[in-house]
Scaffold this motif. Structure first.
Motif, PDB file in Angstrom:
ATOM      1  N   TRP A 119       0.808  -1.226   0.000  1.00  0.00           N
ATOM      2  CA  TRP A 119       0.000   0.000   0.000  1.00  0.00           C
ATOM      3  C   TRP A 119       0.834   1.265   0.000  1.00  0.00           C
ATOM      4  O   TRP A 119       0.342   2.340  -0.372  1.00  0.00           O
ATOM      5  CB  TRP A 119      -0.904   0.047   1.240  1.00  0.00           C
ATOM      6  N   GLN A 171      -9.967  -6.457   9.684  1.00  0.00           N
ATOM      7  CA  GLN A 171      -8.827  -6.472   8.771  1.00  0.00           C
ATOM      8  C   GLN A 171      -8.489  -5.034   8.364  1.00  0.00           C
ATOM      9  O   GLN A 171      -9.378  -4.260   7.999  1.00  0.00           O
ATOM     10  CB  GLN A 171      -9.197  -7.321   7.548  1.00  0.00           C
TER      11      GLN A 171
ATOM     12  N   PRO B 116       1.482  -7.499  -5.128  1.00  0.00           N
ATOM     13  CA  PRO B 116       2.565  -8.070  -4.326  1.00  0.00           C
ATOM     14  C   PRO B 116       2.074  -8.435  -2.922  1.00  0.00           C
ATOM     15  O   PRO B 116       1.100  -7.859  -2.433  1.00  0.00           O
ATOM     16  CB  PRO B 116       3.596  -6.941  -4.264  1.00  0.00           C
ATOM     17  N   PRO B 260      -7.297   6.496  -5.141  1.00  0.00           N
ATOM     18  CA  PRO B 260      -7.408   5.031  -5.186  1.00  0.00           C
ATOM     19  C   PRO B 260      -6.068   4.399  -4.812  1.00  0.00           C
ATOM     20  O   PRO B 260      -5.003   4.915  -5.172  1.00  0.00           O
ATOM     21  CB  PRO B 260      -7.766   4.748  -6.649  1.00  0.00           C
ATOM     22  N   ALA B 261      -6.122   3.283  -4.074  1.00  0.00           N
ATOM     23  CA  ALA B 261      -4.902   2.695  -3.521  1.00  0.00           C
ATOM     24  C   ALA B 261      -3.993   2.098  -4.590  1.00  0.00           C
ATOM     25  O   ALA B 261      -2.781   2.065  -4.435  1.00  0.00           O
ATOM     26  CB  ALA B 261      -5.271   1.630  -2.490  1.00  0.00           C
ATOM     27  N   HIS B 263      -3.753  -0.912  -5.121  1.00  0.00           N
ATOM     28  CA  HIS B 263      -3.272  -2.174  -4.542  1.00  0.00           C
ATOM     29  C   HIS B 263      -4.392  -2.766  -3.694  1.00  0.00           C
ATOM     30  O   HIS B 263      -5.222  -2.043  -3.151  1.00  0.00           O
ATOM     31  CB  HIS B 263      -2.053  -1.918  -3.649  1.00  0.00           C
ATOM     32  N   ILE B 264      -4.362  -4.095  -3.574  1.00  0.00           N
ATOM     33  CA  ILE B 264      -5.252  -4.727  -2.604  1.00  0.00           C
ATOM     34  C   ILE B 264      -4.525  -5.918  -1.998  1.00  0.00           C
ATOM     35  O   ILE B 264      -3.757  -6.597  -2.686  1.00  0.00           O
ATOM     36  CB  ILE B 264      -6.605  -5.131  -3.242  1.00  0.00           C
ATOM     37  N   ASP B 265      -4.704  -6.101  -0.701  1.00  0.00           N
ATOM     38  CA  ASP B 265      -4.154  -7.282  -0.038  1.00  0.00           C
ATOM     39  C   ASP B 265      -5.143  -8.431  -0.205  1.00  0.00           C
ATOM     40  O   ASP B 265      -6.358  -8.220  -0.211  1.00  0.00           O
ATOM     41  CB  ASP B 265      -3.947  -7.011   1.455  1.00  0.00           C
ATOM     42  N   CYS B 267      -6.321 -10.520   1.812  1.00  0.00           N
ATOM     43  CA  CYS B 267      -7.366 -10.619   2.834  1.00  0.00           C
ATOM     44  C   CYS B 267      -8.317  -9.433   2.848  1.00  0.00           C
ATOM     45  O   CYS B 267      -9.245  -9.397   3.648  1.00  0.00           O
ATOM     46  CB  CYS B 267      -6.748 -10.847   4.204  1.00  0.00           C
ATOM     47  N   ASN B 268      -8.104  -8.457   1.986  1.00  0.00           N
ATOM     48  CA  ASN B 268      -9.060  -7.369   1.840  1.00  0.00           C
ATOM     49  C   ASN B 268     -10.059  -7.616   0.700  1.00  0.00           C
ATOM     50  O   ASN B 268     -10.966  -6.808   0.501  1.00  0.00           O
ATOM     51  CB  ASN B 268      -8.343  -6.045   1.569  1.00  0.00           C
TER      52      ASN B 268
END
Lengths: 281, 281
Positions: A119, A171, B116, B260-261, B263-265, B267-268
């Motif tokens: 992020w 989360q 990533p 806007p990020a 990126h996303i993890d 678990c998100n």
């Protein structure tokens, strides 16, 4: 980790400034009543923290309510009156504040983690708070981790005044980083907020006012008689001991773990607290 | 996101196999009683899922309890008898299982995210579950996200038998990935577990048996009369529509988000569910 905490010297701990500490006293279903302690972050959001201090001093939130509990996201409190009703007067607080989504990275003591993060260019700790940094852009900001407290807003970036606050209970919603003003972090009492029944309305708002969780009061620690203050101390995040603690979590060496991760996410780093010694304070 | 869900075709949804679906009926303080639905993952842990099916068929957990609720970590259930007492007989379940921390990545339909990740070489979805993969090592595994259900164990890697289960209720503890056998994921009813009062004992165990949350029963959907089955459907994670949904969360384009990020993890990423049409099932 316990061994590292026990080996900590007095200088590895800090006592949050009572002028940056909020006591939120809530009345939820027994045995869940009690005190939630929030450390404010004027380093990141001086204007919003200024308003929050004013609201606390003037008893703005006393008798208000927690009105939203959205599973795996946030718990939120503030004026329970609807958008179409007249709200409680803001008192001496400023009606209009700038958005404080980030600040200059220059001049900020930032203790970076070596771990990659999806992020942010860099993550670490600043002023004791989990944070992100981008020195290319020259900016730093507080990260949305479990316990992070932010200022609710409407569509406009500068529509928050600090009267409406939320805390992350799930989360880490890091997509909110740099999109909303973060004012601090819960340092004690998260388990009083995280267990609140989820609201059945859109976004987890309670549909029936009977479900509101009453806020007895929110006060600055500095305005509470000394005998009623908590002695909570927080581990410093800029020490060699803290680095050791992070490494112990990054690579678990106890018998349970068969394969240490070799990595830790910013929001997985615990920041220990302890009850301070009244003599030492 | 809502628009994308509404645009989904029938083929974007799947109905979990009733033989891989557990109904856990709990009796907690009203209005929190109800059904928690868990989808089992035989693709990842065939031996443990085999035992879990046997336990469910033979009513092993009926009358047992949720005995642990650790804030920002896990809720756990199983035999409430202490380590030094004789436990409930395991019935036809196997007393000894191999550790199933990971499986061969070969032969697994893995839908990778481009984002990533600090914990794994690659992350994505397989068999509908959030997962990690390392093709260099030739392994894949389920990830510990909110709602992930795993098999508690002691120090020895192969000390779990599937009778003791936990579910993640906080920030994703990805350090557990590849260190414990994951058996499935809660697909409905998380909010019945996440609000349980936290235990005051070490690791969040309830100290007073009066705090135990009774489990009325845990059954396989396939063994419950059809009229009592839930019609829950889960969005497929291997479709173009799902990619679109992930992108909509990675880069929020609504008016609220100013940045806007990108990126996303893992678990998100939300995995939507819906109540299926009884006619269509």
């Amino acid at each position: 980790m316990q061994e590292i905490i026990e080996a900590a010297a007095e200088s590895d701990w800090r006592t949050p400034d009572p002028d940056n500490t909020l006591y939120m006293e809530i009345d939820s279903a027994a045995p869940d009543s009690g005190r939630v302690i929030i450390e404010l972050a004027p380093t990141f959001a001086p204007e919003h923290v200024g308003n929050v201090r004013t609201f606390a001093r003037e008893g703005y939130w006393d008798g208000m309510a927690i009105k939203r509990s959205q599973d795996n996201f946030v718990v939120q409190w503030g004026d329970p009156r609807g958008e179409d009703e007249e709200g409680k007067p803001l008192g001496s607080a400023k009606a209009k504040l700038p958005a404080e989504f980030s600040r200059a990275s220059k001049g900020l003591d930032f203790h970076a983690l070596p771990d990659p993060d999806g992020w942010a260019a860099e993550v670490g700790f600043a002023a004791g708070f989990p944070a992100g940094r981008d020195t290319g852009e020259g900016l730093a900001w507080m990260a949305h981790c479990y316990g992070t407290v932010g200022a609710g807003r409407n569509i406009e970036a500068d529509s928050s005044d600090g009267s409406e606050l939320y805390v992350v209970i799930g989360q880490s919603p890091r997509q909110l980083d740099r999109n909303i003003t973060v004012v601090g972090r819960v340092i004690e009492g998260m388990e009083l907020l995280s267990v609140l029944p989820r609201g059945s309305g859109p976004l987890g708002f309670y549909e029936d006012p009977a479900q509101y969780v009453p806020i007895r009061s929110i006060r600055l620690a500095s305005e509470v008689p000394e005998a009623e203050r908590s002695l909570l101390q927080v581990m410093r995040t800029d020490t060699a001991l803290f680095d050791e603690l992070v490494e112990a979590r990054r690579n678990r060496r106890d018998d349970f773990y068969k394969r240490p991760a070799g990595h830790i996410d910013l929001c997985n780093v615990p920041i220990p607290t302890r009850q301070g010694n009244p003599q030492a304070l």
